[in-house]
Design an enzyme around this catalytic site. Structure first.
Site, mmCIF file in Angstrom:
data_model
loop_
_atom_site.group_PDB
_atom_site.id
_atom_site.type_symbol
_atom_site.label_atom_id
_atom_site.label_comp_id
_atom_site.label_asym_id
_atom_site.label_seq_id
_atom_site.Cartn_x
_atom_site.Cartn_y
_atom_site.Cartn_z
ATOM 1 N N ASP A 48 0.872 -1.246 0.409
ATOM 2 C CA ASP A 48 0.059 0.065 0.082
ATOM 3 C C ASP A 48 0.767 0.866 -0.072
ATOM 4 O OD1 ASP A 48 -2.580 0.363 -0.224
ATOM 5 O OD2 ASP A 48 -2.743 0.949 2.183
ATOM 6 N N ASP A 103 -10.732 -5.158 11.659
ATOM 7 C CA ASP A 103 -11.226 -7.162 12.042
ATOM 8 C C ASP A 103 -12.110 -7.343 12.472
ATOM 9 O OD1 ASP A 103 -10.379 -5.158 14.320
ATOM 10 O OD2 ASP A 103 -8.124 -6.568 14.420
#
Length: 888
Positions: free
Chosen positions: A201, A589
């Site tokens: 990224d 998450d």
């Protein structure tokens, strides 16, 4: 009972099995008791532990369940539950006494303490009751092989796409990422069924070049690992082990090849470190590739999407001529003005890329610093996912996080074993773990937002925020009921659409050919609103067993993969809302796991004997506090979002105890306010001479003692069934106070700023590299504003202790009795902050400047207080004595 009939029921007609049954019958004097099972044809619901006799003949191994639950023994769990109930009763008596016996001369202190204690009790309930049904699990890898890897036939194990995410190669060293990738490529799993995707990224050329070197070294490393079945298969950690060549008569061939491989790995490290050194001096014109063209990622915030397939194509094989798993580098497109959604956005982009290139039905997510420590970890997960009876309803299998490089005492509770070995086992007995971080194997269909096969009441799309009894959107709910009546028809249409899309497999023109057949894909319009405008990706979402079009060329698939990672692809779609990793929080998450379980899915917590994954953790105080700050801020963001578990997801498949745990995961940062208030009370009590409790009677003393004993008993029994050492439990308690007084408080303020004022906080990636020398970072001191609140609490309580003792010495024996309660209260705070104090001190041979400043400030405060208290002067006033001189 007729044994032949029993054999027919279970489908086992082998002579050997009949003989064993006859022998067992003779042993039991003809008294045969058979438990009938309502299972499938393969006997998948049969559980050996239902029949206790060890001499009972066993079923065919290939037809038995692939895993089983192991409940905590009743001798351990029943006393634990009794203590929880008793503690609830004692809390009732405790609050009855506290509320009905106010301290009139210190009413403000008393009221503050009671409010804090009520909040702590509610937090304890939210944390405690999800541990009511703790379980453990056992897997059978041999049965998995017998069922899906039959001799002479191709392996029937499912394909797995493995995701590795990285951002900054300077803070996440390429050597660490390379070790993680090498451990994946060498995993004990059919190579044609494994694909590794690395998400960069940061669009760093250093990561790209390091991955190129890694793919070349893998051609020698992978066959070496599989030839000698070594563990772990990350070379840095494997060669760090000390091997005794005289033990167990190590084969000379292994010794020679190991030494040769170690030399090659050292050369590999030199090449990687040379790339790192070169990357530290960026040319003014930016990086250029080998063909002379500029590196597309020179501008990190403005660059196109990049994909490179390193392994798994063009006939690249290892040095022994065997096939290697696919290795793909991917960096999504980034442009100014777009919200890229940080890690969650990168994971969603990687999921779309993998769907185009390999489309495995299962996904494994690991951080760049979490290598596979157990080469059979994927098989462990498949024991749950591919179980014929229960596998279809499981959305993910989570493994516990284990860490390397942590000091022996684990000063800052980095191992977090209380969470991983106690809390998660409790959740596994309810609906499954709520945490879907690194080391988690997903079902791709669950991430696409599909409901679980066993879910009878999926959450409504229009109004699933409040429970039915308090929802004002009755009309929308009735409308949803009408819509549900047509669900089956829609699913049939979807199946027809999938057949039409599947017909595109035979095209020869690649991706371009899809647009020419638009007329066949009219139902695809509604899919585009959900998944985006990619017919190939939409086709992949309808294939539950995975797979890619056979007719499409590699070039056409790569072109489509570039398209699905473009900046505007997710616009006006449900990505990050109903599909993939959910946006809106840095702790994606928890949010993603919550969303899937609201759709009726179940999850599993797997703890193999050999840890499946291992990673590195920030071990100095400042980095650890920033890590906790990031987690706490994510919880605050979820609390203020539409996905807050307090009001979201009713009517779905989420159980109440599971919801308690989710609520606790987003509410705990709020505990920082009562915690800080409660930790300042001892200092105020010692400085003012007041106390939060009136003069204690015999009845009150019994209640207080019972409460302390129940708290201790709960902790002891948890440590017993969770197999957690007392020092780990105590470190967890200490860091709960440290983190609550610092990181959680800052997260709360930053979350409020984001919601009320729209001020976003940018987090830097925690450094994964270590300095020279073992645990050198442990003593590294980095000043941060997070240290101010706990340091202030520490100073206040130390001052309070000194003032209280001075006052007691000055006033005599009568003051020591009331002082003990106040001292105990203050010392409780100081002892919990002791690891924080050690972290402030840094190394013993050098004292940080900030400590000198605080020491001077503290000494000044003590001097002023000493003058104010002046214990050598009587409290009755100054005593005037005759000096004996005649002044006249």
């Amino acid at each position: 009972m007729d044994p032949k009939k029993d054999l027919a029921v279970y489908g086992y007609g082998s002579v050997a099995w009949k003989d064993r049954m006859e022998e067992w019958k003779k042993k039991q004097n003809g008294k045969l008791q058979v438990v009938e099972h309502q299972g499938g044809n393969d006997g998948g619901n049969f559980d050996e532990d239902e029949l206790d006799d060890p001499d009972l003949p066993k079923m065919d191994e290939g037809r038995q369940p692939l895993s089983r639950k192991i409940p905590i023994p009743s001798s351990k769990i029943n006393p634990y539950r009794i203590i929880i109930i008793l503690r609830l009763v004692i809390l009732g008596f405790f609050f009855h006494y506290r509320i009905l016996h106010p301290v009139n001369d210190a009413y403000a202190l008393w009221l503050t303490s009671v409010i804090c204690e009520i909040w702590f009790a509610v937090s304890w309930i939210l944390d405690q009751f999800p541990k009511w049904y703790p379980i453990e699990r056992e897997t059978y890898l041999d049965r998995l092989s017998l069922r899906y890897e039959k001799e002479g036939k191709p392996s029937e194990l499912a394909d797995i796409d493995i995701f590795v995410s990285t951002v900054d190669p300077m803070k996440e060293p390429p050597l660490i990422t390379a070790n993680t990738v090498l451990s994946i490529l060498a995993v004990d799993y059919p190579v044609e069924k494994v694909a590794c995707y690395v998400s960069d990224d940061g669009a760093a050329m250093l990561t790209f070049e390091a991955l190129s070197e890694t793919s070349e070294f893998a051609r020698r490393w992978v066959p070496f690992c599989k030839k000698f079945s070594i563990e772990p298969r990350a070379p840095e950690w494997y060669f760090a082990q000390k091997v005794d060549y005289l033990k167990d008569k190590v084969h000379p061939e292994f010794v020679r090849e190991r030494r040769a491989m170690k030399r090659e790995y050292e050369e590999f490290k030199i090449r990687i470190n040379a790339l790192v050194s070169m990357a530290q001096k960026v040319p003014e014109e930016g990086w250029t590739m080998q063909d002379g063209t500029p590196w597309p990622g020179n501008n990190v915030r403005d660059h196109p999407g990049m994909i490179q397939v390193f392994l798994g194509h063009n006939g690249v094989r290892d040095v022994e001529g065997n096939e290697l798993p696919r290795l793909v580098y991917a960096s999504r497109e980034k442009r100014p003005g777009f919200d890229h959604h940080k890690k969650a956005g990168a994971m969603n982009a990687l999921m779309r890329v993998s769907a185009i290139i390999s489309n495995a039905p299962y996904l494994l997510n690991v951080d760049c610093d979490h290598y596979i420590n157990n080469s059979k970890a994927l098989r462990e997960a498949m024991c749950f996912m591919m179980d014929p009876t229960s596998g279809k309803k499981i959305c993910y299998v989570q493994f516990p996080q284990r860490f390397d490089g942590i000091d022996r005492n684990d000063r800052y509770s980095n191992r977090n074993v209380v969470f991983f070995d106690i809390n998660m086992k409790g959740l596994d007995g309810i609906q499954g773990p709520i945490y879907v971080g690194t080391g988690c194997v997903f079902r791709r269909q669950a991430l696409y937002g599909y409901d679980a096969p066993v879910n009878k009441k999926p959450p409504g799309k229009t109004c699933n925020c409040w429970p039915k009894w308090c929802c004002l959107c009755c009309g929308s709910r009735k409308k949803n009921k009408k819509v549900k009546s047509t669900d089956k028809k829609k699913k049939m249409k979807n199946r027809e659409a999938s057949k039409q899309i599947h017909a595109l497999e035979n095209i020869e023109e690649g991706i371009e050919g899809i647009d020419n057949d638009r007329s066949l894909l009219m139902p695809q319009v509604k899919f585009e609103k959900k998944f985006g405008q990619s017919p190939v990706f939409i086709a992949s979402t309808l294939l539950e067993e995975g797979g890619v079009p056979k007719g499409a060329t590699t070039a056409s698939l790569l072109k489509e993969a570039i398209h699905v990672i473009s900046c505007g692809y997710e616009d006006k779609t449900e990505w990050g809302k109903e599909i993939g990793w959910i946006y809106g929080s840095v702790t994606e998450d928890i949010l993603t796991g919550f969303k899937m379980q609201c759709h009726g899915w179940r999850s599993v917590y797997c703890i193999p004997k050999r840890p499946a994954f291992k990673g590195s953790a920030p071990i100095n105080l400042s980095d650890r506090l920033h890590q906790v700050l990031r987690w706490a801020l994510g919880s605050v963001e979820i609390f203020f979002s539409r996905y807050c578990p307090i009001w979201y997801g009713y009517g779905g498949g989420l159980k109440w105890l599971e919801r308690f745990s989710y609520i606790n995961s987003v509410v705990y940062p709020w505990t920082s306010i009562p915690l800080i208030a409660y930790c300042t009370l001892p200092a105020f009590c010692l400085l003012t001479g007041k106390f939060i409790v009136p003069e204690i009677s015999n009845y009150a003393s019994i209640i207080f003692m019972a409460l302390f004993i129940s708290i201790a008993a709960t902790g002891v029994l948890e440590m017993q069934w969770g197999r957690v050492a007392i020092d780990d439990w105590w470190r967890n308690e200490q860091f709960w106070v440290i983190g609550g007084a610092s990181s959680h408080l800052f997260a709360l303020f930053q979350g409020l700023l984001k919601v009320l004022a729209g001020v976003n906080t940018n987090f830097t990636v925690t450094s994964k590299g270590g300095d020279d020398g073992e645990f050198s970072e442990l003593y590294l001191f980095k000043w941060t504003s997070l240290l101010i609140p706990p340091l202030t609490l520490l100073i206040l309580n130390i001052i309070g202790v000194m003032v209280g003792i001075s006052d007691a010495i000055n006033n005599g024996y009568e003051e020591w009795g009331p002082l003990f309660g106040k001292l105990f209260f203050a010392l409780w705070v100081i002892v919990h902050l002791y690891p924080f104090l050690k972290g402030l001190m840094g190394k013993q041979d050098r004292l940080p400047t900030i400590i000198v400043v605080w020491s001077i400030l503290l000494a000044s405060i003590f001097s002023l207080l000493w003058v104010r208290v002046n214990p050598f002067v009587s409290k009755g006033g100054i005593v005037l004595e005759v000096c004996g001189l005649d002044c006249d």
